[in-house]
Structure formats: C-alpha cells, structure tokens
Design an enzyme around this catalytic site. Structure first.
Site, PDB file in Angstrom:
ATOM      1  N   HIS A  86       4.888   0.144  -0.317  1.00 56.13           N
ATOM      2  CA  HIS A  86       5.690  -0.794   0.472  1.00 56.13           C
ATOM      3  C   HIS A  86       4.749  -1.871   0.985  1.00 56.13           C
ATOM      4  CE1 HIS A  86       3.957   2.081   3.287  1.00 56.13           C
ATOM      5  NE2 HIS A  86       3.909   1.058   4.125  1.00 56.13           N
ATOM      6  N   CYS A 117       5.927   6.150   4.492  1.00 58.01           N
ATOM      7  CA  CYS A 117       4.736   5.441   3.991  1.00 58.01           C
ATOM      8  C   CYS A 117       4.127   6.136   2.780  1.00 58.01           C
ATOM      9  CB  CYS A 117       3.688   5.323   5.086  1.00 58.01           C
ATOM     10  SG  CYS A 117       4.250   4.324   6.457  1.00 58.01           S
ATOM     11  N   GLU A 175      -1.237  -4.313  11.322  1.00 58.77           N
ATOM     12  CA  GLU A 175      -0.438  -3.902  10.165  1.00 58.77           C
ATOM     13  C   GLU A 175       1.016  -4.349  10.380  1.00 58.77           C
ATOM     14  OE1 GLU A 175      -0.889   0.019   7.744  1.00 58.77           O
ATOM     15  OE2 GLU A 175       0.569   0.351   9.341  1.00 58.77           O
ATOM     16  N   HIS A 181       3.323  -5.037   3.769  1.00 61.08           N
ATOM     17  CA  HIS A 181       3.156  -5.498   5.148  1.00 61.08           C
ATOM     18  C   HIS A 181       2.699  -6.951   5.137  1.00 61.08           C
ATOM     19  CE1 HIS A 181       3.480  -1.590   7.114  1.00 61.08           C
ATOM     20  NE2 HIS A 181       2.707  -1.087   6.174  1.00 61.08           N
ATOM     21  N   ASP A 183      -4.847 -10.520  -0.746  1.00 61.80           N
ATOM     22  CA  ASP A 183      -3.557 -11.186  -0.560  1.00 61.80           C
ATOM     23  C   ASP A 183      -2.674 -11.011  -1.794  1.00 61.80           C
ATOM     24  OD1 ASP A 183      -1.632 -12.675   0.820  1.00 61.80           O
ATOM     25  OD2 ASP A 183      -2.343 -14.565  -0.057  1.00 61.80           O
ATOM     26  N   HIS A 184      -1.467 -10.520  -1.577  1.00 61.50           N
ATOM     27  CA  HIS A 184      -0.492 -10.256  -2.642  1.00 61.50           C
ATOM     28  C   HIS A 184      -1.002  -9.239  -3.665  1.00 61.50           C
ATOM     29  CE1 HIS A 184       1.447 -13.654  -0.760  1.00 61.50           C
ATOM     30  NE2 HIS A 184       2.559 -13.332  -1.401  1.00 61.50           N
ATOM     31  N   HIS A 205       0.843  -1.192   0.000  1.00 63.65           N
ATOM     32  CA  HIS A 205       0.000   0.000   0.000  1.00 63.65           C
ATOM     33  C   HIS A 205       0.884   1.250   0.000  1.00 63.65           C
ATOM     34  CE1 HIS A 205      -0.387   0.899   4.640  1.00 63.65           C
ATOM     35  NE2 HIS A 205       0.862   0.738   4.281  1.00 63.65           N
TER      36      HIS A 205
HETATM   37 NI    NI Z   1       2.487   0.805   5.529  1.00 66.51          NI
END
Ligand code: NI
Length: 137
Positions: free
Chosen positions: A41, A35, A126, A43, A81-82, A16
């Site tokens: 990036h 961020c 997160e 998580h 997911d992914h 995100h």
């Molecule tokens: Ni983040």
C-alpha cells in the site's frame, strides 16, 4: 559562536509492505494487520532534515537550503519517490520498511554528504499522525 538549527522539508510517495521472513505468515498478519497485505500500500511521506552550524559571517547562512534540498533529492528522494520500498531501493534491501527502519537508512545515506554543517535529526512522517525521528544514536 552562535549555533543555529535549520530544517528543510521534502516529500515523496512510495509503496511498502510490512512483513518479516523471521516470523510466519500468521504472526506477520497479527503484528502488521492491513499493512501486511501482500501487494503493499502507499503513503505520502514527509521528511524533515535538520542540520546545525554557525551562520557564515558573509552569507548569514548555515547552509544554503537549496543546496541541502539538492543533496537530499539526489541521495534519498530520487531513490524512493514513486518506488516500492520492499523491492526497488538498494539501500533498503533486507529491512522491514517501517518508518523507524527507513529513517535510519536515510541517515546512513546522508550522514557523510554534508559539509560545513552537522546532520542533527531526520523526521519521517509516514502519515500526519505516525512519525519516526532519528538523531544518529
Ligand atoms: Ni504503511
């Protein structure tokens, strides 16, 4: 009748970027820091779903946790997911994908999909240290 709360834990990985078009680039950088980096990036998110209800007198279960897992996988995990949460997920379009906003969107996805039990809480990690909790209020 006794009410029991049961929780299922699932995880997913996603990318995100925190950025809002309501502020200029400088302000975005100040607020979101690293961020806000344009490519985004990732998580490794953890999600806990808590429901409540009366244990069935025959099965002894509030809900079959395998069934709960299957519902959450279908309604949420399969979509995120992914994926890149800013671009790839229809139900996250138009929001800044903070943990707060994501957990509210997840609730909306899930709230009418459960029978014989009540959705009580979604808890989104997160990171192990950054957690958002939503109870539908
Ligand atoms: Ni983040």
């Amino acid at each position: 009748m006794p009410i029991v709360y049961v929780t299922r834990h699932l995880h997913f990985s996603a990318a995100h970027r925190l950025h809002t078009d309501m502020l200029n680039d400088q302000k975005n950088k100040e607020i979101y820091g690293l961020c806000n980096n344009p490519p985004g990036h990732g998580h490794n998110y953890e999600l806990e779903i808590t429901v409540r209800g009366e244990p069935d007198p025959v099965t002894g279960m509030v809900i079959d946790l395998k069934e709960l897992k299957d519902i959450v996988e279908k309604e949420i995990i399969a979509h995120v997911d992914h994926k890149h949460l800013n671009y790839d997920v229809d139900f996250l379009k138009g929001i800044v994908p903070t943990a707060e906003n994501i957990v509210i969107a997840f609730w909306e996805q899930l709230k009418n999909k459960l029978s014989n039990c009540e959705l009580v809480e979604l808890k989104l990690y997160e990171t192990p240290r950054n957690i958002a909790i939503y109870r539908g209020e």
